[in-house]
Design an enzyme around this catalytic site. Structure first.
Site, PDB file in Angstrom:
ATOM      1  N   HIS A  40       4.983 119.178  82.426  1.00  0.00           N
ATOM      2  CA  HIS A  40       6.099 118.911  83.324  1.00  0.00           C
ATOM      3  C   HIS A  40       7.071 117.996  82.579  1.00  0.00           C
ATOM      4  O   HIS A  40       6.655 117.203  81.743  1.00  0.00           O
ATOM      5  CB  HIS A  40       5.534 118.211  84.568  1.00  0.00           C
ATOM      6  CG  HIS A  40       6.516 118.001  85.679  1.00  0.00           C
ATOM      7  ND1 HIS A  40       7.423 116.982  85.678  1.00  0.00           N
ATOM      8  CD2 HIS A  40       6.705 118.672  86.847  1.00  0.00           C
ATOM      9  CE1 HIS A  40       8.138 117.018  86.792  1.00  0.00           C
ATOM     10  NE2 HIS A  40       7.725 118.035  87.523  1.00  0.00           N
TER      11      HIS A  40
ATOM     12  N   ASP B 151      -1.956 113.557  83.015  1.00  0.00           N
ATOM     13  CA  ASP B 151      -1.059 113.676  84.165  1.00  0.00           C
ATOM     14  C   ASP B 151      -1.828 114.390  85.269  1.00  0.00           C
ATOM     15  O   ASP B 151      -2.042 115.599  85.219  1.00  0.00           O
ATOM     16  CB  ASP B 151       0.182 114.469  83.725  1.00  0.00           C
ATOM     17  CG  ASP B 151       1.103 114.796  84.883  1.00  0.00           C
ATOM     18  OD1 ASP B 151       0.749 114.505  86.044  1.00  0.00           O
ATOM     19  OD2 ASP B 151       2.189 115.342  84.626  1.00  0.00           O
TER      20      ASP B 151
ATOM     21  N   GLN C  48      -1.078 117.207  89.654  1.00  0.00           N
ATOM     22  CA  GLN C  48      -1.563 118.412  90.334  1.00  0.00           C
ATOM     23  C   GLN C  48      -3.076 118.424  90.492  1.00  0.00           C
ATOM     24  O   GLN C  48      -3.604 119.163  91.324  1.00  0.00           O
ATOM     25  CB  GLN C  48      -1.134 119.671  89.560  1.00  0.00           C
ATOM     26  CG  GLN C  48       0.373 119.893  89.511  1.00  0.00           C
ATOM     27  CD  GLN C  48       0.988 120.117  90.884  1.00  0.00           C
ATOM     28  OE1 GLN C  48       0.317 120.532  91.834  1.00  0.00           O
ATOM     29  NE2 GLN C  48       2.270 119.799  91.003  1.00  0.00           N
TER      30      GLN C  48
ATOM     31  N   LYS D 298       2.053 114.316  96.833  1.00  0.00           N
ATOM     32  CA  LYS D 298       1.469 115.639  96.619  1.00  0.00           C
ATOM     33  C   LYS D 298       0.052 115.725  97.175  1.00  0.00           C
ATOM     34  O   LYS D 298      -0.611 116.747  97.049  1.00  0.00           O
ATOM     35  CB  LYS D 298       1.447 115.966  95.119  1.00  0.00           C
ATOM     36  CG  LYS D 298       2.830 116.161  94.516  1.00  0.00           C
ATOM     37  CD  LYS D 298       2.739 116.639  93.070  1.00  0.00           C
ATOM     38  CE  LYS D 298       3.993 116.360  92.277  1.00  0.00           C
ATOM     39  NZ  LYS D 298       5.091 117.301  92.528  1.00  0.00           N
TER      40      LYS D 298
ATOM     41  N   CYS E 131      10.567 122.272  86.679  1.00  0.00           N
ATOM     42  CA  CYS E 131      10.619 121.107  85.784  1.00  0.00           C
ATOM     43  C   CYS E 131       9.732 121.304  84.561  1.00  0.00           C
ATOM     44  O   CYS E 131       9.075 120.371  84.104  1.00  0.00           O
ATOM     45  CB  CYS E 131      10.225 119.824  86.502  1.00  0.00           C
ATOM     46  SG  CYS E 131      11.363 119.375  87.800  1.00  0.00           S
TER      47      CYS E 131
END
Ligand SMILES: Cc1ncc(COP(=O)(O)O)c(C=O)c1O
Ligand SMILES: Cc1ncc(COP(=O)(O)O)c(C=O)c1O
Lengths: 425, 164, 425, 164
Positions: free
Chosen positions: A139, A216, A219, A242, A382
């Protein structure tokens, strides 16, 4: 072990009944809304999730009963607010595998968490000729900060390519992660392809080169059990919004020694030890990184989101999404002209399902689906560099969460079929 | 609810606050230690004259610029520590830490005034006020035993009590 | 013209009835709460304000009806959310005197707004030997970032002293602001002394030296009409949470040319133009400065706070607080042993009233008042350098807002009198 | 509510989308211009052959990789602009901008297809798709008139339509 492989492969014949989807749906007020005359089918969860009533009510309750600025306050509201704020920290530390509370820093979101590391650790530790390893599926939040830092420091960005199936291609990994590597920055789960990356393996490779690894988890954290100690990562970052929590709250996990060694980020109240005109000292971690009044109400309410997820169980959530992802991929693949992007092996992927139509631009797909009450996302998500790699200008993306069920996938399927008729294809 | 207020400001505390012990500056001293609570502004400075033969804390001077709780705590310290050996002094300081952490501890009659500090536990943000004198003492003793000459300086960073 | 002098001096004889305080109080659910058995009297407004029902409901409504990630989304929720988010920007631009929407950047709060300027404009424009002018009454948020920047760049911090009355001492100002000055960073209203500073005069002085001026409006924007064009400041910063809005939202106003010339702050999604592995371009202002998912729900709800303030009228709010401040100062001064800090001339001060008791530490004052349901703040108020200047370790601070009335001040007065009795003074 | 969907994808739009005009590449051209919509990924490239005597746009080639709206808009452009003078072309482009901004404008019968773009106004995020071809044309004409030889390159930054 690759994350995900521990679980047995789900099959479509397993009923999606391990937890009561109807009951879960009822917990989310927005799912009763009509959009363009149809009941909302929300499949844009990789962008942001919806919020259960308990989270919304936690914000409400906070402002109705507790609201005060935290720390330093000696009155009861300030004490209550501080306790509630810090309780979320404790819960977050437990949620990602039982780290220490002080290793949890609250930010605005994943993006700020990564920038914090780049501005502090990165500024001090990246020098000319050093290498930062990323993947082709990052991302922008986990690429642009490193790109800018590398440019400034004359460091080098190296990238791990992806295979045609959408997995990381680790063939050349021992060249890519090498003695010049200072940091490996890798997404735990791709927001476009759904791919779950072998973070633990990469952590071992990075550490063998004395490099650090930042994962990261924007998600991953919402959709599967995460244990940062088991993954052995140095930094782990994710966003509340999220994972059923409010907007404006992010998490940076960092190993204690690292956080302690890093300079602060935003300077101001709460993050100082002592201040005179000639001398300033910093507070201890994590406060050192939380200058200014934080997003108190939303941090407090994020606690309710974590509790809600805990109650359902991250294992159950992962299992549900695996089943539903398999169901959705199988079903969408049947539509002529629709092509699924990303891995098809369910244990190594999450529920972000990108697809394209050989005749229609993703924007037209999205606009059409919206007219049927179905919210998906279309665009580059993104991740413009990844788009170039997979040779697409944009994709349509349906992304699943705990409140989605087979009926939602069926609605999507039917609408896509209708869409192709509408456009005369 | 002024019950809990009375619990914090027990008569013993108020008495120590109004007429703090150990106010008398010392002509000679062997230990010197400053404590500071930046987030509150509480400041304490402490000197101890040792009885070197008997290895006891012969005389103590406590100067506290702070709230009722930190002042009273410093005064209780001055009273209780006087004449004690290094070991005994340290044990008392550890006992105070335990009390303030909320551990269940028996306070011996001879240290009765410490009991008054139990009320502070209901006021988490005030705990560091009560602690300041004691951590300052501990640092001073440490320096003395390690043969360091310089003054010990303690600064409690903010929000200590919120950390586990 | 000094801010505030335009208004006629209020006198205690004027009844506090220009707007209906009881009605306003009823808009704030928390004011019905009991604290330690007493009705809450909230006088800690300089730390954070309480929130009216309309603001709380705006958050609720957002999550129940609209929640989606903004920009780029093609579905209806995303469009609605984007429109609501941008509507707050438009309103904020109008609220501070009718600037352009693009000149408004949303941050987490005043602290982040100032750090953003220091990390971007400061990083590029402050060099060795340059001077940054601050005042002795700055909040840490408007001192520490400049201190750190100056240290890094070998620049010099110069400070405008204060008079014994708590005003800025401008006698030596033409030496302090001089040809080496690059920035004047000054608080519009002191959070400790209540002083309203002559920002417009200082802006003229700064501009005459080709320096910029940043005004910290954290305490001014909530309490008086602010027109940044009239003040002629280059940057103006403030926090939603101190002006009836949610936590986690701040504003940076910057002149268009400045914002356009500055590099971005947080890198990631939403703030880019195009991204490839070799080249990155930035979005236009203000998006360039809003990398990552912003605090959408709270920005949307901040709109309701601005509307609420507009409806009452910032002029009326200022007048009400002037009257109440005068009443409070007069009343508290009567108590033996209590000393008021800061200016006593009402037109040049706001409603943050710091006081000390010659016998009691502010912490004991605060704890006592809390037992009576009165929330004030005690400590250094994130202004340790100022504390040194005024020779106090800490102060107690009662700070007023629109929902406070004479009855609240009377309750405070009576409790302080009782307190001195309680401690046997 | 599929009414408003039908409003966006009017028959005229779908027709232009399915069989875009101006697909034929040109052997010779005088104007070349590329447009790009980074947030959508829409890409357009355009070449114009001028009739230099009459100062009209003799032939036009539009190549669009994008959604139905941007493709149709490019196709309408190719159809309407052919044979027009530079001034006329610019006026038509300005008219399209006005239509998409939501201004009340009369569309002359001769430009009838432009009317179909009115449906886009209900879809704010799609406005830049419809605009892309026209701003690309404008940039190309500008370069030509200024005697610049290089290709015009337009990149619409994201969220333009949200700015006032
Ligand atoms: C004058 C002043 N500046 C800056 C700040 C910092 O604001 P925030 O904590 O919302 O970032 C405050 C509030 O504490 C303040 O009163
Ligand atoms: C993989 C990944 N990383 C980072 C981000 C950025 O998160 P945020 O916008 O909450 O800062 C996202 C979400 O958009 C994401 O999916």
């Amino acid at each position: 072990m690759r994350p995900g492989t521990a679980k047995s492969k789900a099959t479509v014949s397993t009923p999606l009944s391990r937890f009561d989807i109807q009951k879960i749906k009822a917990d989310f007020p927005i799912l009763n809304e009509k959009v363009n005359g149809n009941r909302l089918v929300y499949l844009d969860n990789a962008a942001t999730s919806q919020k259960p009533r308990v989270v919304i009510n936690a914000i409400l309750e906070y402002y109705r009963k507790t609201n005060a600025n935290i720390h330093r306050g000696l009155h009861k509201l300030a004490e209550d607010a501080t306790r509630a704020y810090e309780a979320t920290r404790t819960h977050t530390a437990a949620f990602i595998g039982g780290v220490e509370s002080e290793e949890i820093v609250f930010t605005r979101g994943t993006t700020e968490s990564i920038n914090l590391v780049a501005y502090t650790w990165g500024e001090e530790n990246i020098h000319e000729g050093d290498e930062i390893v990323i993947t082709e599926m990052e991302h922008h939040a986990n690429f642009v900060p490193w790109y800018v830092l590398a440019k400034k420091k004359k460091a080098v960005i190296r990238r791990i390519p992806i295979t045609v199936c959408g997995h990381l291609d680790l063939n050349d990994i021992d060249n890519i992660i090498n003695p010049r590597t200072k940091l490996v920055a890798v997404t735990h789960m791709s927001n476009v392809l759904g791919t779950i990356n072998p973070v633990k393996e990469l952590a071992a490779k990075a550490h063998a080169r004395k490099a650090l690894i930042l994962a990261d988890g924007a998600q991953a954290a919402p959709h599967m059990p995460v244990n940062v100690k088991d993954l052995d990562v140095d930094f782990y970052v994710f966003s509340s919004h999220k994972m059923l929590g409010p907007t404006g709250v992010g998490v940076l996990y960092g190993r204690r020694e690292l956080l302690e060694s890093m300079p602060p980020f935003n300077f101001g109240g709460e993050m100082i030890g002592e201040v005179s005109f000639d001398r300033v000292t910093w507070a201890d971690i994590p406060h050192k990184f939380e200058g200014g009044t934080p997003n108190i109400a939303d941090v407090v309410a994020y606690h309710a989101a974590l509790s809600y997820l805990d109650e359902i169980g991250m294992d159950n959530i992962r299992r549900h999404e695996m089943e539903l992802t398999e169901y959705a991929i199988e079903k969408l693949s049947r539509i002529e002209g629709i092509e699924i992007q990303g891995p098809q092996d369910i244990p190594n992927r999450g529920g972000a399902i990108s697809f394209t139509d050989k005749d229609l631009h993703p924007h037209d797909i999205s606009t059409f689906l919206d007219s049927r009450g179905i919210a998906i996302r279309a665009g580059h998500h993104c991740a413009q560099p990844l788009m170039r790699v997979i040779g697409k200008i944009a994709t349509a993306r349906a992304s699943l969460y705990i409140y989605n069920d087979e009926a939602d996938v069926d609605t999507l399927y039917n609408a896509l079929v209708e869409m192709r008729r509408y456009f005369g294809l | 609810m002024s019950n809990s207020l009375d619990d914090l400001y027990r008569e013993i505390i108020l008495d120590h606050y109004r007429s703090p012990r150990g106010k008398q500056p010392l002509e000679h001293f062997d230990i010197s230690s400053d404590g500071h609570n930046p987030s509150c502004g509480d400041e304490i400075s402490m000197e101890v004259e040792m009885d070197k033969e008997r290895a006891t804390l012969k005389n103590i001077h406590v100067d506290c610029k702070g709230c009722a709780i930190s002042t009273a705590s410093g005064s209780i310290l001055a009273e209780l520590i006087k004449g004690k050996t290094l070991d005994e002094a340290r044990q008392i300081a550890e006992l105070v830490k335990k009390i303030l952490k909320g551990e269940e501890v028996e306070v011996p009659d001879s240290l009765g005034d410490l009991d008054a500090l139990k009320g502070v536990r209901q006021f988490p943000v005030r705990i560091k006020c009560a602690l300041l004198a004691w951590v300052t003492l501990i640092e001073g003793l440490k320096n003395y035993e390690n043969g360091k000459d310089e003054k010990a300086v303690v600064s409690t960073e903010d929000d200590d009590e919120k950390k586990k």
